[in-house]
Design an enzyme around this catalytic site. Structure first.
Site, mmCIF file in Angstrom:
data_model
loop_
_atom_site.group_PDB
_atom_site.id
_atom_site.type_symbol
_atom_site.label_atom_id
_atom_site.label_comp_id
_atom_site.label_asym_id
_atom_site.label_seq_id
_atom_site.Cartn_x
_atom_site.Cartn_y
_atom_site.Cartn_z
ATOM 1 N N VAL A 243 17.302 65.287 22.062
ATOM 2 C CA VAL A 243 16.090 65.998 21.706
ATOM 3 C C VAL A 243 16.308 67.486 21.965
ATOM 4 O O VAL A 243 16.851 67.871 23.005
ATOM 5 C CB VAL A 243 14.878 65.487 22.518
ATOM 6 C CG1 VAL A 243 13.601 66.133 22.010
ATOM 7 C CG2 VAL A 243 14.778 63.975 22.430
ATOM 8 N N GLY B 297 16.812 67.095 26.159
ATOM 9 C CA GLY B 297 17.178 65.868 26.861
ATOM 10 C C GLY B 297 17.888 64.894 25.958
ATOM 11 O O GLY B 297 18.035 65.111 24.757
ATOM 12 N N ASP C 42 9.197 50.053 23.316
ATOM 13 C CA ASP C 42 10.065 50.649 24.339
ATOM 14 C C ASP C 42 9.224 51.531 25.257
ATOM 15 O O ASP C 42 9.567 52.667 25.521
ATOM 16 C CB ASP C 42 11.171 51.460 23.647
ATOM 17 C CG ASP C 42 12.275 51.880 24.623
ATOM 18 O OD1 ASP C 42 12.401 51.245 25.700
ATOM 19 O OD2 ASP C 42 12.991 52.840 24.322
ATOM 20 N N GLY D 283 17.975 60.881 24.925
ATOM 21 C CA GLY D 283 17.287 59.602 24.994
ATOM 22 C C GLY D 283 18.188 58.500 24.482
ATOM 23 O O GLY D 283 19.327 58.754 24.118
ATOM 24 N N GLY D 284 17.672 57.296 24.474
ATOM 25 C CA GLY D 284 18.449 56.169 23.987
ATOM 26 C C GLY D 284 18.804 56.326 22.517
ATOM 27 O O GLY D 284 19.838 55.873 22.068
ATOM 28 N N LYS E 179 14.376 65.516 17.237
ATOM 29 C CA LYS E 179 15.186 64.416 17.778
ATOM 30 C C LYS E 179 16.222 64.044 16.744
ATOM 31 O O LYS E 179 15.889 63.628 15.630
ATOM 32 C CB LYS E 179 14.299 63.219 18.109
ATOM 33 C CG LYS E 179 15.096 62.039 18.658
ATOM 34 C CD LYS E 179 14.184 60.957 19.171
ATOM 35 C CE LYS E 179 14.179 60.900 20.688
ATOM 36 N NZ LYS E 179 13.439 59.800 21.234
#
Lengths: 185, 593
Positions: free
Chosen positions: B122, B115, B230, B117-118, B137
């Site tokens: 990952v 995926g 977050d 992410g900000g 990551k």
């Protein structure tokens, strides 16, 4: 981009179209990256393998074999030396910039790579000297490129430049002397 | 070579070909010299020197350089090329973009992308040393391309977060960088994100159990002095067994710093917001203080947790907007719709807990995560003994219920605040602005007037303002136009003017003349540490200050948010506005006679 397109680019480059190299480089890089990774993992010990072999292998994998006749293969093997020159010199330049950036005002000149014999090689200086040599004698400059970057033997260099081995030998000795003297300046 | 010698003498030759011709000559002389044995070579050189001293010296110096095996005789090696190509690839590639399966980073072989992410991409990867599957990551260049100091801080924080050892917190194995690219190696979790889990629809007892585990994890981190910063469903993983794992503790602060780093004085805030946005991802789970650019703390996590709870209870987020900015404005200034208005079946205690988390001012919020955890426990107990997933934690539930009793004092302390409480006075003011209104009547007499006043159409007024700190000042008018419709218009700055005000320097706006349309004219006085993109856009837009109807609601939200941050006191005709955040403001009402 098909293998056929790559062959076309190689031919254009061989015919003197400099833009073709710019189009080819990222493609070759991509191919090289995969091979380089394998090489470093499995064959790091084999120090005698010339750089040309790695790039030639990358070419061979990219180019449609049927289409690339023997002449073409010969031709792009000689192109590989130019690609390698570009890769190594650009890399050395990037390293030099990196050092400069990190050194806060202090310019580091000795970013030379160490060769197996432990002597330092400044590839950026060599590149500059080769450009100067090319102005004096493009054929000799080319001979050095093939020998040093492409890993060509005297015989292979002679074949690639359509010269006799005796001439290449003589060119090599004199060009080498000239370059080393320039680099010592 | 005689022919060449003749060419040398040709008068119109350019320098380059002269040099080339001379080199041909040198090369031939050198080659001849090399073929001679040493005594004859020296005699030969003497001859050359006698003929042309410079030429002789040239050949001699080359002879000296030609002896022996040199480094040029060893061709460049494949290893050099491979190393250079790989290193260049590392430098050139934007993090993550060209990371393909099979690629090795550190000693981790990439298997597949999991995926985005900000902070980066990952991947599922295999640790080639230990043979185990990990999640890798790779941080985006925006994060890893920070200054050395920023990066050091980031690494330090990532390390301290990795020290958290709890079954509900994802274990960080390693934090490393390879050729300038930072990556985090963590426990690989088979499961789905809470985001996905919630979108599939879950029984309330199940999703509240997840929330309870989040509270445990975040509470544990808070106890260790680590703020998540977050917290959102996308950062929460749920395993097949229903175990929750919270990801990315403490990593978000860097993103914030990054967004600010990107800003320079000349940079438009819009741009900064967009840039920060690409790094930050959704603002939907931010706390008001984060929206207003203040440093987050434990209570910010509590607010974000409240948003997750709200989403669980109501099936929608409490603050949403068409744009990032609209969402942020709502977080800062708009009260959420009561939980039970959207879901009448929600337990009143849950609504109360959510209200406690979603207080705009942090000092009004629930005091700690352990209170939330205990409260969730009792809510879960109240949902009935049939609560499936809860049974597994039966024994622990008893313990937690005990905790709930112990924390009851804390609970009641926040429990009585109404959910729609507007922000009242501000305890510590960190900035203040002072303004007064001056009116010029038809006769030309100027006088300071109270900010709530009745004026005659045709009279002029202006605003005199001074701020304790440098910042940006805006004056926005809201009032009826000829058709009676409300419209928002930026009175100051005017197109071409800057909104910047220097610390303690008085600023006077131009005279403003109102039209004859009856009704109430509202004037919004706004001071902000940073330029306000929405207002700047209106000033620079085609309407020359007129706020686009489509953005009016957003603008009103922003103005209200600024006002809600301030405490206002009056000293005669002067108004003192105090605030502690990024923005503060006041509203003036002028009534047509």
């Amino acid at each position: 981009m098909t293998p056929g397109d790559i062959t076309v680019l190689l031919r254009r480059w061989g015919a003197g179209d400099r833009a073709a190299l710019d189009e080819l480089t990222p493609l070759i890089y991509r191919e090289l990256r995969e091979q380089a990774r394998l090489f470093l993992r499995h064959e790091r010990a084999e120090h005698t393998l010339a750089s040309g072999a790695l790039v030639n292998e990358a070419f061979l994998r990219m180019v449609e074999q049927r289409q690339a006749g023997f002449h073409d293969r010969d031709h792009f093997f000689s192109i590989s030396s130019q690609i390698i020159r570009r890769i190594l010199v650009d890399h050395a330049r990037a390293k030099r910039r990196e050092k400069r950036g990190a050194g806060a005002g202090h310019v580091e000149i000795d970013e030379a790579i160490r060769d197996p014999a432990g002597r330092s090689r400044d590839l950026v200086a060599l590149d500059d000297a080769l450009k100067d040599l090319a102005k004096l004698d493009p054929v000799q400059s080319r001979a050095v490129e093939l020998r040093f970057f492409g890993g060509f033997s005297i015989e292979e260099t002679a074949q690639a430049l359509s010269l006799s081995t005796a001439t290449v030998n003589r060119y090599w000795v004199t060009a080498r002397a000239w370059l080393l003297r320039e680099l010592q300046k | 070579m005689a022919a060449r010698a003749n060419v040398l003498d040709f008068p119109r030759m350019n320098d380059e070909s002269k040099a080339a011709a001379r080199w041909d000559r040198v090369r031939d002389l050198l080659h001849t010299a090399l073929e001679l044995d040493p005594p004859r070579r020296s005699a030969y050189l003497d001859e050359v020197r006698a003929d042309d001293a410079a030429l002789g010296a040239e050949v001699e110096s080359l002879l000296a350089a030609s002896s022996g095996d040199t480094w040029l005789d060893t061709p460049a090696l494949a290893g050099d090329v491979a190393a250079a190509v790989l290193e260049e690839a590392m430098i050139d590639e934007p993090a993550g973009r060209e990371i393909e399966p099979g690629r090795v980073i550190g000693h981790y072989r990439i298997v597949e992308k999991l995926g985005q992410g900000g902070m980066g991409m990952v991947f599922r990867a295999v640790d080639e040393k230990l043979g185990r599957t990990v999640a890798l990551k790779v941080l985006t260049a925006d994060v890893s391309g920070a200054t050395a100091v920023e990066r050091q801080r980031f690494i330090r924080e990532a390390r301290s977060a990795s020290a958290l050892n709890h079954p509900n917190i994802v274990t960080i194995h390693e934090f490393d960088s390879e050729r300038g690219r930072d990556f985090i190696v963590m426990e690989y979790i088979e499961g789905r994100t809470l985001d996905k889990a919630l979108s599939g629809g879950l029984p309330l007892s199940t999703s509240l159990e997840y929330a309870r585990q989040i509270a445990i994890a975040v509470g544990k981190a808070h106890a260790a002095g680590i703020v998540h910063r977050d917290l959102k469903p996308g950062n929460v993983m749920v395993t097949k067994d229903g175990q929750v794992k919270v990801l990315d503790f403490g990593l978000a602060k860097q993103q914030h710093a990054e967004g600010r780093l990107a800003e320079s004085e000349e940079t438009q805030t819009t741009q900064a917001l967009t840039m920060a946005g690409t790094v930050l991802g959704t603002p939907a789970y931010m706390s008001p203080e984060q929206v207003l650019g203040q440093a987050p703390d434990e209570r910010s996590d509590i607010f974000s947790f409240g948003i997750i709870l709200y989403q669980i209870a109501c099936g929608q987020r409490p603050f949403t907007g068409a744009t990032r900015e609209a969402t942020m404005v709502r977080i800062a200034g708009q009260a959420h719709r009561p939980v039970r208005e959207l879901n009448a079946a929600a337990p009143p205690a849950l609504e109360s807990l959510i209200d406690g988390c979603l207080q705009k001012k942090r000092e009004d919020r629930l005091s700690s995560m352990s209170v939330a955890m205990a409260e969730l426990d009792s809510i879960l107990a109240g949902l009935g003994a049939d609560a499936g997933p809860r049974r597994r934690w039966g024994a622990f539930g008893m313990l937690a219920a005990g905790l709930a009793m112990a924390a009851a004092g804390g609970y009641f302390a926040w429990g009585h605040w109404p959910s729609t409480a507007p922000a009242a006075g501000i305890a510590e003011a960190s900035h203040s602005i002072r303004y007064s209104l001056e009116l010029q009547d038809a006769a030309g007499a100027v006088s300071a007037v109270p900010s709530t006043t009745v004026f005659r159409g045709g009279s002029k007024f202006r605003l005199r303002l001074a701020a304790l700190e440098s910042g940006f000042f805006y004056l926005v008018n809201e009032g009826p136009d000829a058709s009676g419709a409300n419209r928002l218009f930026v009175l100051s700055p005017r197109p071409g003017e800057s909104a910047a005000v220097s610390a303690q320097k008085e600023r006077l706006t131009g005279w403003v003349v109102f039209d004859q349309n009856p009704g109430v004219e509202q004037l919004w006085v706004v001071w902000s540490r940073q330029p306000v993109a929405l207002i700047e856009a209106a000033v620079q837009g085609a309407g020359k200050g007129l706020v686009d109807a489509g953005r009016a609601a957003e603008m009103r939200g922003l103005l209200e948010a600024a006002r809600s941050q301030a405490s206002v006191s009056r000293d005669g005709d002067e108004v003192l506005v105090k605030g502690s955040g990024e923005m503060s403001g006041d509203r003036i009402e002028l009534r047509h006679q």
